[in-house]
Scaffold this motif. Structure first.
Motif, short mmCIF file in Angstrom:
data_model
loop_
_atom_site.label_atom_id
_atom_site.label_comp_id
_atom_site.label_asym_id
_atom_site.label_seq_id
_atom_site.Cartn_x
_atom_site.Cartn_y
_atom_site.Cartn_z
N VAL A 45 -85.11 -97.55 -9.68
CA VAL A 45 -85.26 -98.99 -9.93
C VAL A 45 -86.20 -99.25 -11.10
O VAL A 45 -87.21 -98.57 -11.29
N LEU A 46 -85.81 -100.23 -11.91
CA LEU A 46 -86.63 -100.74 -13.01
C LEU A 46 -86.78 -102.25 -12.82
O LEU A 46 -86.07 -102.85 -12.01
N ALA A 47 -87.66 -102.83 -13.58
CA ALA A 47 -87.74 -104.28 -13.69
C ALA A 47 -87.43 -104.63 -15.15
O ALA A 47 -88.11 -104.14 -16.06
N GLY A 48 -86.37 -105.40 -15.37
CA GLY A 48 -85.99 -105.68 -16.76
C GLY A 48 -84.87 -106.68 -16.87
O GLY A 48 -84.64 -107.49 -15.97
N TRP A 49 -84.13 -106.60 -18.00
CA TRP A 49 -83.10 -107.58 -18.30
C TRP A 49 -81.86 -107.37 -17.44
O TRP A 49 -81.34 -106.27 -17.30
N ARG A 50 -81.32 -108.45 -16.93
CA ARG A 50 -80.30 -108.44 -15.88
C ARG A 50 -79.01 -107.71 -16.25
O ARG A 50 -78.37 -107.09 -15.38
N ASP A 51 -78.58 -107.77 -17.49
CA ASP A 51 -77.28 -107.20 -17.86
C ASP A 51 -77.22 -105.68 -17.70
O ASP A 51 -76.14 -105.10 -17.62
N TYR A 52 -78.37 -105.04 -17.65
CA TYR A 52 -78.44 -103.57 -17.57
C TYR A 52 -77.65 -103.05 -16.36
O TYR A 52 -77.06 -101.96 -16.42
N ASP A 53 -77.62 -103.81 -15.28
CA ASP A 53 -76.96 -103.31 -14.08
C ASP A 53 -75.44 -103.48 -14.08
O ASP A 53 -74.77 -103.06 -13.14
N LEU A 54 -74.89 -104.08 -15.12
CA LEU A 54 -73.43 -104.15 -15.24
C LEU A 54 -72.83 -102.86 -15.79
O LEU A 54 -71.62 -102.66 -15.75
N LEU A 55 -73.68 -101.97 -16.30
CA LEU A 55 -73.17 -100.81 -17.03
C LEU A 55 -72.51 -99.78 -16.13
O LEU A 55 -71.49 -99.20 -16.49
N GLY A 56 -73.10 -99.51 -14.96
CA GLY A 56 -72.50 -98.53 -14.06
C GLY A 56 -71.09 -98.91 -13.64
O GLY A 56 -70.14 -98.16 -13.88
N PRO A 57 -70.91 -100.09 -13.02
CA PRO A 57 -69.55 -100.47 -12.65
C PRO A 57 -68.65 -100.70 -13.86
O PRO A 57 -67.44 -100.47 -13.79
N GLY A 58 -69.22 -101.13 -14.98
CA GLY A 58 -68.41 -101.32 -16.18
C GLY A 58 -67.84 -100.02 -16.69
O GLY A 58 -66.66 -99.94 -17.08
N ALA A 59 -68.65 -98.97 -16.69
CA ALA A 59 -68.20 -97.68 -17.21
C ALA A 59 -67.36 -96.90 -16.21
O ALA A 59 -66.31 -96.35 -16.54
N PHE A 60 -67.81 -96.83 -14.96
CA PHE A 60 -67.19 -95.94 -13.99
C PHE A 60 -66.03 -96.57 -13.23
O PHE A 60 -65.21 -95.86 -12.66
N MET A 61 -65.96 -97.90 -13.18
CA MET A 61 -65.01 -98.53 -12.28
C MET A 61 -64.07 -99.52 -12.94
O MET A 61 -62.89 -99.58 -12.60
N ALA A 62 -64.57 -100.32 -13.88
CA ALA A 62 -63.71 -101.34 -14.48
C ALA A 62 -62.64 -100.72 -15.37
O ALA A 62 -61.53 -101.24 -15.49
N ALA A 63 -62.98 -99.58 -16.03
CA ALA A 63 -62.00 -98.79 -16.78
C ALA A 63 -61.24 -99.59 -17.83
O ALA A 63 -60.09 -99.30 -18.14
N GLY A 64 -61.87 -100.62 -18.39
CA GLY A 64 -61.25 -101.39 -19.46
C GLY A 64 -60.07 -102.23 -19.02
O GLY A 64 -59.33 -102.75 -19.87
N ARG A 65 -59.89 -102.42 -17.72
CA ARG A 65 -58.76 -103.22 -17.22
C ARG A 65 -59.21 -104.67 -17.12
O ARG A 65 -60.17 -104.98 -16.40
N HIS A 119 -68.94 -90.66 -19.15
CA HIS A 119 -69.06 -91.83 -18.28
C HIS A 119 -68.02 -92.91 -18.50
O HIS A 119 -67.86 -93.77 -17.63
N ILE A 120 -67.34 -92.93 -19.64
CA ILE A 120 -66.34 -93.98 -19.85
C ILE A 120 -65.02 -93.53 -19.23
O ILE A 120 -64.42 -92.56 -19.68
N CYS A 121 -64.59 -94.22 -18.20
CA CYS A 121 -63.40 -93.81 -17.45
C CYS A 121 -62.16 -94.56 -17.93
O CYS A 121 -61.47 -95.23 -17.16
N ILE A 122 -61.90 -94.46 -19.22
CA ILE A 122 -60.71 -95.06 -19.82
C ILE A 122 -59.96 -93.93 -20.51
O ILE A 122 -60.48 -93.30 -21.43
N GLU A 123 -58.76 -93.67 -20.05
CA GLU A 123 -58.01 -92.54 -20.59
C GLU A 123 -57.76 -92.71 -22.09
O GLU A 123 -57.30 -93.75 -22.54
N GLY A 124 -58.09 -91.68 -22.86
CA GLY A 124 -57.83 -91.67 -24.29
C GLY A 124 -58.68 -92.61 -25.11
O GLY A 124 -58.32 -92.96 -26.24
N TRP A 125 -59.85 -93.03 -24.57
CA TRP A 125 -60.65 -94.03 -25.29
C TRP A 125 -61.12 -93.55 -26.65
O TRP A 125 -61.25 -94.35 -27.58
N GLN A 126 -61.34 -92.25 -26.78
CA GLN A 126 -61.82 -91.75 -28.09
C GLN A 126 -60.79 -91.99 -29.19
O GLN A 126 -61.15 -92.21 -30.35
N GLU A 127 -59.51 -91.96 -28.82
CA GLU A 127 -58.46 -92.18 -29.81
C GLU A 127 -58.10 -93.66 -29.95
O GLU A 127 -57.58 -94.08 -30.99
#
Length: 319
Positions: free
Chosen positions: A237-257, A296-304
Motif C-alpha cells: 500500500v502507498l498513499a498517492g494519486w488515485r489513477d495509479y490503481d487502475l494500472l493492474g486491472p488495465g494491464a492484466f485484465m482489460a486487455a485493450g478491449r 504485463h500487457i496482456c494484449i496479443e501482438g501489442w508490440q507489433e
C-alpha cells in the motif's frame, strides 16, 4: 507442565536466501505451527500457500497465518495498517486481524480466511460479459477504498512525490534493462516530460493498494453471475494519486478491449477517458514499482500493433 520454547526463525541476510528458505516449507512450517499454537489456534489441518511473497499457511478453513521476514517488515506495516483502516468501510469482504506478534524479529499476522474462488483461476474462463461486469466492480471497489480516510497510512513510506520522482529518475534504465523495444524507448523522454505536468505530486493522497490483479481477489458465482467476493494482500500500500490503481486491472485484465476498459473506468468514475488521462495512465504504467511492459500487457501482438508510446496508450485504453 512447562511449555517447550518456540523454535527460532533464522537470520537471513538477503532476499535470495529468504526465497530459498520459503521454498522449503519443511524448514519453517513447524515454527509457524508453534506460533499458531502459542495463540491457542487449531493446527490440525495446515495448508502451505506456495505462491506469494511471505510465509503463508492456512489454519483450517477459517484462518491464515502470515509471517514476514525482517527485510519485508514494511509489508507487515502496510498490511496491518490497511486492514485496520479499511475495517468496516467496504461492502466487499477483506480479512480481519485475529492476532499479531513477532518472533525472532519476524512480525506476523493471523487473519480471517475469505471464501470464494481465486480470481486467477476463474478469470480466464469467464464469458466476455462477465469479465466486463467484474471489471466494473473492480473500478467501484478501487473508488470505495480511495474514499476511506488515510488515517495512519498517511505516514507510510515512501511519500508519493519522493516515490514518483525516484521512479522517473530510474525509468529509462529500468525499461532498457527489461528489454523494452527501442521504438517505445524513443518516446520515453517526451512521456516523462509530460508526466511532470500530468501526474499530481501534491494533490490530497488516497489509499493505493497497488495490485488489483486476479491473484489478489476472490470471485463467487450466484445464479450464473460472477461477482467480486473478497480482496486481500495489502502489503504494498502507498498513499498517492488515485489513477495509479487502475494500472493492474488495465494491464492484466482489460486487455485493450473497449467494453472492458469502459466498464473499469466507469466503475471508477471516469465516464470517458480523454487524451490527457490516457497519457497519464501510460506514464504511470511505466513508472509503477513493478512495471515490466513485456510481461504485463496482456494484449496479443501489442508490440507489433503499436509503433510508439502514443499508439500504445490508445491500444491499452481503447474506448
Amino acid at each position: 507442565m512447562i511449555s517447550a520454547p518456540l523454535q527460532g526463525l533464522p537470520d537471513l541476510p538477503d532476499a535470495e536466501s529468504f526465497r530459498g528458505f520459503r521454498a522449503a516449507p519443511s524448514q519453517w512450517l513447524p515454527i509457524a505451527l508453534d506460533i499458531a499454537r502459542s495463540h491457542g489456534l487449531d493446527t490440525s489441518t495446515p495448508h502451505v500457500f506456495v505462491t506469494g511473497t511471505n510465509l503463508v499457511v492456512g489454519l483450517g478453513e477459517q484462518l491464515i497465518l502470515k509471517i514476514f521476514p525482517p527485510l519485508l517488515r514494511a509489508q507487515f506495516v502496510s498490511e496491518r495498517g490497511s486492514l485496520a483502516q479499511l475495517k468496516g468501510r467496504l461492502d466487499l469482504p477483506i480479512p480481519e486481524i485475529v492476532a499479531e506478534g513477532e518472533h525472532n524479529g519476524w512480525p506476523y499476522l493471523v487473519i480471517t480466511r475469505l471464501s470464494g474462488a481465486l480470481g486467477s483461476e476463474v478469470w480466464p474462463s469467464l464469458p466476455e460479459a462477465q469479465k466486463e461486469r467484474v471489471l466494473r466492480q473492480i473500478g467501484e471497489t478501487i473508488a470505495a477504498v480511495q474514499r476511506a480516510p488515510l488515517g495512519p497510512l498517511a505516514q507510510i513510506e515512501p511519500r508519493w512525490d519522493d516515490f514518483m520522482r525516484g521512479q522517473m529518475r530510474g525509468c529509462r534504465a529500468r525499461h532498457t534493462r527489461l528489454g523494452l523495444a527501442p521504438k517505445f524507448l524513443a518516446g520515453l523522454d517526451d512521456l516523462l516530460r509530460d508526466a511532470e505536468k500530468l501526474i499530481p505530486m501534491d494533490a490530497p493522497p488516497v489509499i493505493l493498494i497497488g495490485e488489483y490483479i486476479p491473484e489478489n481477489f476472490l470471485l463467487a458465482c450466484d445464479d450464473d453471475q460472477w461477482s467480486l467476493a473478497g480482496l486481500f494482500d495489502f502489503g504494498d500500500v502507498l498513499a498517492g494519486w488515485r489513477d495509479y490503481d487502475l494500472l493492474g486491472p488495465g494491464a492484466f485484465m482489460a486487455a485493450g478491449r473497449p467494453g472492458r476498459v469502459k466498464n473499469l473506468l466507469e466503475g471508477f468514475g471516469y465516464p470517458k477517458p480523454d487524451f490527457a488521462l490516457k497519457r497519464r495512465l501510460m506514464a504511470l504504467m511505466l513508472l509503477h514499482r513493478a512495471s515490466d511492459l513485456n510481461s504485463h500487457i496482456c494484449i496479443e501482438g501489442w508490440q507489433e500493433r503499436a509503433d510508439d508510446l502514443i499508439e500504445l496508450q490508445e491500444l491499452i485504453w481503447a474506448t
